[in-house]
Design an enzyme around this catalytic site. Structure first.
Site, PDB file in Angstrom:
ATOM      1  CG  ASP A   1      80.033  70.293  90.697  1.00  0.00           C
ATOM      2  OD1 ASP A   1      80.321  69.716  89.827  1.00  0.00           O
ATOM      3  OD2 ASP A   1      80.294  71.479  90.997  1.00  0.00           O
ATOM      4  CB  SER A   2      82.479  65.977  88.975  1.00  0.00           C
ATOM      5  OG  SER A   2      83.161  67.095  88.067  1.00  0.00           O
ATOM      6  N   GLY A   3      83.486  68.645  91.018  1.00  0.00           N
ATOM      7  CA  GLY A   3      84.230  69.237  91.398  1.00  0.00           C
ATOM      8  C   GLY A   3      85.567  69.544  90.445  1.00  0.00           C
ATOM      9  N   GLY A   4      85.337  69.349  89.246  1.00  0.00           N
ATOM     10  CA  GLY A   4      86.382  69.014  88.347  1.00  0.00           C
ATOM     11  C   GLY A   4      87.395  70.372  88.337  1.00  0.00           C
TER      12      GLY A   4
ATOM     13  CD  GLN B   1      82.259  72.329  80.032  1.00  0.00           C
ATOM     14  OE1 GLN B   1      82.506  73.299  79.575  1.00  0.00           O
ATOM     15  NE2 GLN B   1      82.134  71.640  81.140  1.00  0.00           N
TER      16      GLN B   1
ATOM     17  N   GLY C   1      80.561  75.134  82.288  1.00  0.00           N
ATOM     18  CA  GLY C   1      81.693  76.164  81.685  1.00  0.00           C
ATOM     19  C   GLY C   1      81.113  77.402  81.872  1.00  0.00           C
TER      20      GLY C   1
ATOM     21  CG  ASP D   1      75.259  74.489  91.468  1.00  0.00           C
ATOM     22  OD1 ASP D   1      75.094  74.714  89.928  1.00  0.00           O
ATOM     23  OD2 ASP D   1      76.135  75.037  92.117  1.00  0.00           O
TER      24      ASP D   1
ATOM     25  CB  CYS E   1      60.656  86.448 103.751  1.00  0.00           C
ATOM     26  SG  CYS E   1      61.377  84.899 103.731  1.00  0.00           S
TER      27      CYS E   1
ATOM     28  CB  CYS F   1      62.224  82.119 105.777  1.00  0.00           C
ATOM     29  SG  CYS F   1      62.971  83.452 106.821  1.00  0.00           S
TER      30      CYS F   1
ATOM     31  CB  CYS G   1      60.534  86.873 107.748  1.00  0.00           C
ATOM     32  SG  CYS G   1      62.170  87.332 106.995  1.00  0.00           S
TER      33      CYS G   1
ATOM     34  CG  HIS H   1      65.833  85.696 104.600  1.00  0.00           C
ATOM     35  ND1 HIS H   1      64.528  86.247 104.467  1.00  0.00           N
ATOM     36  CD2 HIS H   1      66.450  86.531 103.646  1.00  0.00           C
ATOM     37  CE1 HIS H   1      64.425  87.078 103.641  1.00  0.00           C
ATOM     38  NE2 HIS H   1      65.361  87.094 103.021  1.00  0.00           N
TER      39      HIS H   1
END
Ligand SMILES: [Zn+2]
Ligand SMILES: [Zn+2]
Lengths: 421, 406
Positions: free
Chosen positions: B100-103, B198, B225, B275, B313, B315, B318, B350
């Site tokens: 991610d650019s992290g703008g 955007q 956005g 994400d 679950c 995982c 679990c 988990h």
């Protein structure tokens, strides 16, 4: 008060442990090689250490990491704090600080079912007891050990009681003779090992109890101190310097026997401070000959970055490496005791390495364990997640600011931004 | 209509489409291996995910995770990244990485940051020298990081901002910045540049942006956005409007989404990738994402609960010990959560596993063309009575042909 957990499988029969010294002692103080076996558990060869845990976890290590990437055989969980009053001792539990009544402790033992219970001694840590106090120490300790031994008898059939290690008090043998007599007399069938607060207390161990495994709770702040204690016949250690060096960002780096280097002008350091920016671009493992998870999968540059960014993984990887170094150290010690080279190698180790661990320079991890202040009034189930998600706010809460000492040249040189006209 | 696309460093193939909703199941092949979509991407901001080793992360089923360009630019910095050989080599991660650019972090966190046509202007923290961070910087940094998917630098305004003029300026600037990012991108044969749509909550603006950006033919498209605290009804409208306009043969990534029900509704609206920091961030506070909701395992009522975190679950935590797992109980998490970092590591494992396995179930349902049934079953389990399902979800799903109340 403390308990040792040995995690492998369940016990069945009624003898809690077997300790066999493989080299019968001729002298009173000499290094001992032994094997400690619990029913249905992988035996532990000694000298060895038990990992110091907090709430049943070795700090920073989740159980899968510990299971797959360490050789940790046993864990030490302290249920006590420094000062003791007559019938209750302060303990640290997951609920925070609290007082634990003695009867509760016996109940706790029955519930937690550790492999070894360390009987508490009436010991003041950090300062020497006065004469009046010394008089009472043996008496009080005897009462407590007896109560503990009695309490542990009330077990269901078929499951052996935990092994009981009784304290040898850090005072002269004559000052605790009444108590020591009891250990050899009425308590002889209940006591399976000894706890020492001070290596010097070895002298106070009565002859008839010399065959018992000896666990040291004494301050061992360097491998040299461990070797000294091993030389006097201590079998099992709790070592706080492993987690301490990890928290300090130091990668341990010693081996026993020490590397033979004839051109050694200055002693080698016992560890390397990973906070040092000199590691920032090094693609070497923490230690070139180390086969731990960290050294097999990662390099110094990553470790440096993680510490710098205060990412928890940095301490996880250091903890794995540092335990591996200490595991190998003890394996080397045992081998040398067996082949008779221990004393020579101990001398060589002292010459090869500096006496002290490196100074801590960087910051430790964020609050952990008992340092953590619990927040009040949690809800059991969070409200359904149909409230709107503010991921941006969450991400900002996670975000790091540029270092307040970063100037324009730093930022430009590391490629973050350029100076504007 | 084409259901696949290929560029130098990416292949996208739709394997199944829901016959009712706009959901699709697809395979996105990136330089570090194929990723089945729809997918949730955990966020390893500074090249590590909350204390998990890359081995542990891979065990959750993750093959695509996020790093943040803004953070890696500060630490360890481009110079070090260059010497180390990029982010994969830095963290020992064999899977794919999206940066991610992290703008918005720049604008929010840098001293007196201000967005201009050139880029983000700010003052260096120590000496106050004026500095400039441009779209070209961001791409250069991401080229050094070597992530499999790189994001354009965009001009992000809170969707809740009432300033329509500024919103339009930001949308148009993001298009111009996309052109600069495309021109600056030095490794299109190894890294995939995604544009970011955007336009706030204004569907007309979103439309213009979709049209313009689609023309640039990037290998993938993000809808940006959003997830800045706007109401969910508007969120769904924007996502749905965009997916209607976007080329069907490109992966669609909605940034910042991670609540289970937000994911499954967005998938019904035609989104493929997501994400969010929430599932991993909330683990630190003792919260477990489960099929019956988010449980706060720090609550005293779990002190003696010897059940697994989530009975369904599989995982590492679990799974019972007999099956090679750790057999971790709720009581144990209660005991260590937010007191020992290892407790947070367990819950992080988990939570990530839970969301990835949810995505697996979603893909299976789409592939077998029973996604509407899946949605019904999910909401019935979570809310008991369908009448209690929030209106935004009922409305959004009804518009794509699934009437939960019917
Ligand atoms: Zn190592
Ligand atoms: Zn789980």
């Amino acid at each position: 008060m403390a308990a040792l957990h040995n995690h492998s499988s369940l016990r069945q029969s009624s003898h809690p442990l077997l300790f066999v010294l493989q080299k019968s002692s001729t002298r009173e103080d000499e290094p001992r090689f032994g094997r400690l076996s619990f029913q249905n558990r992988v035996p532990m060869d000694t000298p060895h250490y038990v990992a110091v845990s907090s709430r049943g976890v070795v700090p920073h290590l989740s159980q899968d990491m510990m299971r797959e990437n360490t050789n940790i055989r046993a864990m030490y969980t302290a249920l006590e704090d420094s000062s003791s009053t007559h019938s209750a001792i302060p303990i640290v539990t997951s609920l925070g600080f609290g007082m634990l009544e003695y009867t509760n402790y016996v109940e706790a033992i029955q519930k937690l079912r550790p492999d070894v219970v360390l009987g508490m001694g009436d010991v003041l840590f950090g300062h020497k007891p006065g004469v009046k106090r010394i008089d009472k120490m043996g008496d009080r300790t005897l009462v407590w050990v007896k109560e503990l031994a009695d309490g542990m008898k009330d077990e269901e059939n078929g499951t052996p009681r935990p092994a009981l290690f009784a304290p040898i008090l850090p005072i002269e043998a004559e000052q605790q003779s009444y108590y020591l007599d009891a250990l050899q007399g009425e308590l002889v069938d209940s006591v399976d090992g000894l706890v020492l607060y001070d290596t010097a207390s070895i002298d106070a161990i009565p002859k008839t109890l010399r065959h018992l495994p000896r666990l040291s709770l004494g301050e061992m702040n360097s491998p040299h101190k461990l070797l000294d204690a091993i030389a006097l016949g201590i079998d099992i250690f709790t070592i706080s310097f492993i987690t301490e060096t990890t928290d300090a960002g130091i990668a341990l780096g010693f081996s026993f026997p020490a590397i033979k280097d004839t051109d050694l002008d200055t002693p080698l350091p016992l560890g390397v401070d990973m906070w040092s920016p000199t590691h920032a671009t090094s693609l070497s493992p923490l230690r070139s000959d180390c086969l731990c998870y960290t050294c097999t999968n990662h390099h110094q540059a990553f470790l440096q970055h993680l510490l710098n960014a205060k990412e928890m993984l940095g301490w996880v990887l250091l903890q794995l490496h540092n335990h591996h170094i200490v595991d190998n150290f003890f394996a080397g010690v045992r081998q040398c005791i067996q082949n008779g080279s221990f004393e020579d190698e101990r001398t060589s180790f002292e010459k090869t390495y500096t006496a002290e661990l490196p100074e801590k320079t960087g910051q430790g991890p964020r609050v952990r364990g008992y340092q953590y202040k619990s927040e009040k009034s949690e809800q059991r189930k969070n409200p359904p997640a149909y409230r709107s998600l503010d991921d941006r706010k969450e991400k900002l809460a996670e975000a790091a600011l540029p270092s307040p000492s970063a100037d324009a040249n730093d930022l430009e040189q590391q490629g973050f931004a350029e100076k504007a006209e | 209509m084409s259901t696949s696309s290929q560029s130098a460093a990416l292949k996208f193939e739709i394997v199944a489409k829901c016959s009712t909703t706009k959901a699709r199941a697809s395979i996105l092949t990136l330089p570090h291996g194929p990723v089945s979509l729809p997918i949730f991407q955990p966020v390893a901001t500074q090249a590590s995910l909350k204390g998990l080793t890359p081995t542990q992360l891979a065990e959750t089923g993750c093959n695509l995770c996020l790093n943040n360009t803004y953070h890696l630019g500060l630490k360890p910095g481009q110079e070090t990244l260059e010497k180390v050989g990029g982010a994969h080599a830095l963290q020992g991660w064999k899977g794919n990485i999206l940066t991610d650019s992290g703008g918005f972090q720049m604008v929010s966190l840098l001293k007196l940051a201000k967005v201009t046509e050139e880029g983000v202007r700010f003052l260096s923290p120590h000496d106050g020298t004026p500095m400039l961070l441009t779209p070209e910087h961001s791409i250069s940094l991401q080229n050094t990081i070597g992530s499999d998917i790189i994001m354009q630098l965009d001009d992000v305004i809170a969707t809740t901002s009432p300033d329509a003029e500024r919103m339009e300026e930001a949308m148009e600037r993001s298009i111009r910045w996309l052109d600069r990012c495309i021109a600056a991108h030095k490794r299109p044969e190894k890294q995939n540049l995604f544009c970011i749509i955007q336009g706030g909550l204004d569907l007309e603006m979103r439309k213009v942006c979709c049209k313009e950006m689609a023309k640039r033919d990037t290998p993938g498209i993000a809808i940006g956005g959003l997830s800045g605290g706007e109401d969910k009804m508007s969120y769904c409208q924007v996502v749905s409007a965009c997916t209607d306009l976007l080329p069907p043969n490109k992966p669609r990534y909605v940034m910042g989404v991670g609540y289970p029900e937000d994911l499954i509704v967005s998938i019904a609206l035609g989104a493929d990738m997501f994400d969010c920091v929430w599932p991993t961030r909330t683990a630190r506070f003792g919260n477990a994402v489960t099929s019956t909701g988010t449980l706060n395992l720090r609550h005293a009522s779990f002190a003696n609960d010897t059940g697994p975190i989530d009975a369904d679950c599989a995982c590492t935590c679990c799974r019972p010990e007999e099956e090679g797992g750790l057999g971790i109980t709720r009581a144990y998490i209660y005991h260590v959560a937010s007191k020992e970092t290892a407790g947070a590591h367990l819950l992080t494992m988990h939570n990530v596993h839970y969301l990835l396995s949810l995505m697996g179930k979603v893909r299976a349902a789409i592939t077998e063309d029973r996604y509407p049934e899946f949605l019904r079953a999910y909401f019935r389990r979570a809310y008991g009575d369908m009448a209690r399902v929030p209106t935004w979800a009922l409305t959004a799903l009804k518009e794509v042909g699934v009437d939960l109340l019917a």
